[in-house]
Design an enzyme around this catalytic site. Structure first.
Site, PDB file in Angstrom:
ATOM      1  N   TYR A   1      -8.860  -0.323  -0.933  1.00 21.98           N
ATOM      2  CA  TYR A   1      -9.205  -1.167  -1.791  1.00 21.98           C
ATOM      3  C   TYR A   1      -9.547  -2.137  -1.840  1.00 21.98           C
ATOM      4  O   TYR A   1      -9.435  -2.986  -0.405  1.00 21.98           O
ATOM      5  CB  TYR A   1      -7.124  -1.128  -2.248  1.00 21.98           C
ATOM      6  CG  TYR A   1      -6.765  -1.923  -3.304  1.00 21.98           C
ATOM      7  CD1 TYR A   1      -6.565  -1.714  -4.342  1.00 21.98           C
ATOM      8  CD2 TYR A   1      -7.091  -3.302  -2.956  1.00 21.98           C
ATOM      9  CE1 TYR A   1      -6.465  -2.681  -5.418  1.00 21.98           C
ATOM     10  CE2 TYR A   1      -6.515  -4.700  -3.850  1.00 21.98           C
ATOM     11  CZ  TYR A   1      -6.351  -3.884  -4.835  1.00 21.98           C
ATOM     12  OH  TYR A   1      -6.303  -4.440  -6.157  1.00 21.98           O
TER      13      TYR A   1
ATOM     14  N   GLU B   1     -11.671  -4.803  -9.323  1.00 23.93           N
ATOM     15  CA  GLU B   1     -10.681  -4.193  -8.893  1.00 23.93           C
ATOM     16  C   GLU B   1     -11.634  -2.957  -8.371  1.00 23.93           C
ATOM     17  O   GLU B   1     -11.652  -1.830  -9.619  1.00 23.93           O
ATOM     18  CB  GLU B   1      -8.918  -4.233  -9.679  1.00 23.93           C
ATOM     19  CG  GLU B   1      -8.348  -3.278  -8.769  1.00 23.93           C
ATOM     20  CD  GLU B   1      -6.867  -2.433  -8.738  1.00 23.93           C
ATOM     21  OE1 GLU B   1      -6.134  -3.384  -8.221  1.00 23.93           O
ATOM     22  OE2 GLU B   1      -6.859  -1.651  -9.593  1.00 23.93           O
TER      23      GLU B   1
END
Ligand code: GDP
Ligand code: MN
Length: 399
Positions: free
Chosen positions: A109, A197
């Site tokens: 991530y 993101e």
């Protein structure tokens, strides 16, 4: 404003971040873009909605052949997708991204968000990427590493290296990830983004690859961001009917989930008004700031917008007439009522410029259910009592 995944990936690719090859399907005719043999490794068919959690909601389908991809894309196109972020009826899938399937060794991530606590952007990095990241953030926040980005120094390798060293990567992989993160920071800062993101950022046998991307940008910077601006225009389909109308009118309007419509002049006053309503046990239906310098057409349009909103149980008008004239507000309301009949109680707190004229204009007009007060607290209590009386209290405890 949030972008679709395919738009976000275009921005990443232009900034030098590797993304899977893909085609975008917006109409049934576009299905022909998914040619037989287009991708060798397989196809990932992804609903394009500006919300996360698609994988768990059936919005991401992995298939082997182009034919299967066409079938899957056709089924998704135009369907309604409900994810944990969309709520209720979900959102309509207006386009589908068909990407080359990557072989994933591990999911990481990597994001850049604005940290309100630090007052600057930060990287968020985790070895536990993928669909459970929200759970990770809640149950094991230490698995999310934060690295601040200095707006002047930008992201330097030595800022990132300590954080990346705990991920268990080989030196080459670590260097690749640092280079990627630095490019990400350049994109983030140069395009005035709020959030960028990549989840998952996949480690593949050929290196890192952005499998999914989310971007939201700062609309206040549109004046200096021509590219963001054109995306904002093309994404206006995302806005609701009333939001589109407000945008045309040039008034700031954000719908929320309560039942008391608000019309206020000034953003700070609008926020305070919403808080006061909540403090009296009810919920506002919207933020609507007509601003100090709004003209009569704008105010009338704003009233029409509220009168047309069927979920409202009452309307609160809060005008502190410093620049704005209260009589203009009164006249705009009367004009709006001629076009869209006022069908719910309206409580107005009017104070300042020409308030006496405003009161007599409203008294003469004899609108259905209008009350005028000079005191805000009284007006809020009054409108909340009307909603509670109509059985509209929705159990909100006003915290
Ligand atoms: P989200 O659920 O809306 O975040 O959609 P994502 O694009 O992140 O996809 C959800 C999940 O599908 C990912 O976490 C992956 O596990 C899987 N997935 C998506 N694309 C690929 C791919 O190219 N290859 C493989 N193996 N899995 C994928
Ligand atoms: Mn994702």
């Amino acid at each position: 404003m949030n972008l679709f995944e395919y738009q976000a990936k275009d921005i990443l690719a232009a900034g030098g971040i590797p993304v899977p090859r893909s085609v975008v399907v917006k109409t049934p005719r576009d299905l022909a873009k998914i040619k037989d043999g287009l991708f060798r490794s397989g196809y990932v068919v992804k609903a394009q909605v500006a919300a996360g959690g698609r994988g768990k909601a059936g919005g991401v389908k992995l298939v082997k052949t182009a034919k299967e991809a066409r079938v899957a894309a056709k089924a998704l196109l135009g369907s309604m997708l409900t994810t944990h972020q969309t709520g209720g009826a979900g959102v309509k899938v207006e386009s589908v991204l068909v990407a080359e399937k990557a072989s994933i060794v591990k999911e990481y991530y990597l994001a850049i968000v604005l940290s309100r606590k630090r007052g600057q952007p930060v990287f968020l990095l985790s070895a536990s990427g993928g669909m459970e990241i929200e759970e990770v953030a809640e149950t094991n926040p230490s698995a999310l590493i934060e690295v601040p980005i200095d707006p002047w120094l930008k992201a330097q390798s030595h800022h990132l290296r300590p954080a990346i060293s705990v991920l268990g990567l080989t030196p080459d992989q670590a260097n690749e990830l640092i280079a990627l993160a630095r490019k990400l920071a350049v994109i983030y800062l140069s395009r005035d983004l709020f959030m960028l993101e990549i989840n998952p950022l996949a480690l593949t046998p050929k290196g890192f690859l952005a499998i999914d991307a989310k971007i939201s940008f700062d609309e206040n910077a549109l004046f200096r961001q021509a590219d963001n601006n054109s995306l904002a225009v093309s994404n206006e389909v995302l806005l609701g009917r009333l939001e589109k109308k407000a945008k045309k009118l040039g008034v700031a309007y954000v719908p929320v989930d309560g039942s008391i419509g608000c019309l206020v002049n000034g953003a700070g006053l609008a926020m305070a008004t919403m808080d006061l309503i909540a403090g009296h046990g009810q919920r506002p239906a919207n933020f609507l700031d007509v601003g100090g310098g709004a003209n009569r057409d704008q105010v009338q349009g704003a009233f029409e917008l509220l009168l047309a909103d069927k979920k409202l149980k009452a309307i609160l008008v809060n005008i502190f007439g410093g620049i704005m004239r209260c009589d203009l507000i009164a006249e705009a309301l009367i004009e709006a009522d001629k076009r869209v009949k006022l069908s719910v109680p309206l409580v107005a707190r009017l104070l300042g410029n020409n308030v006496d004229q405003a009161r007599s204009i409203l008294a003469q007009a004899k609108l259905a259910d209008v009350e005028v007060h000079g005191d805000l607290e009284t007006a809020v209590r009054c409108v909340c009592a009307k909603v509670a009386g109509s059985g509209g209290a929705d159990g909100y405890s006003g915290r």
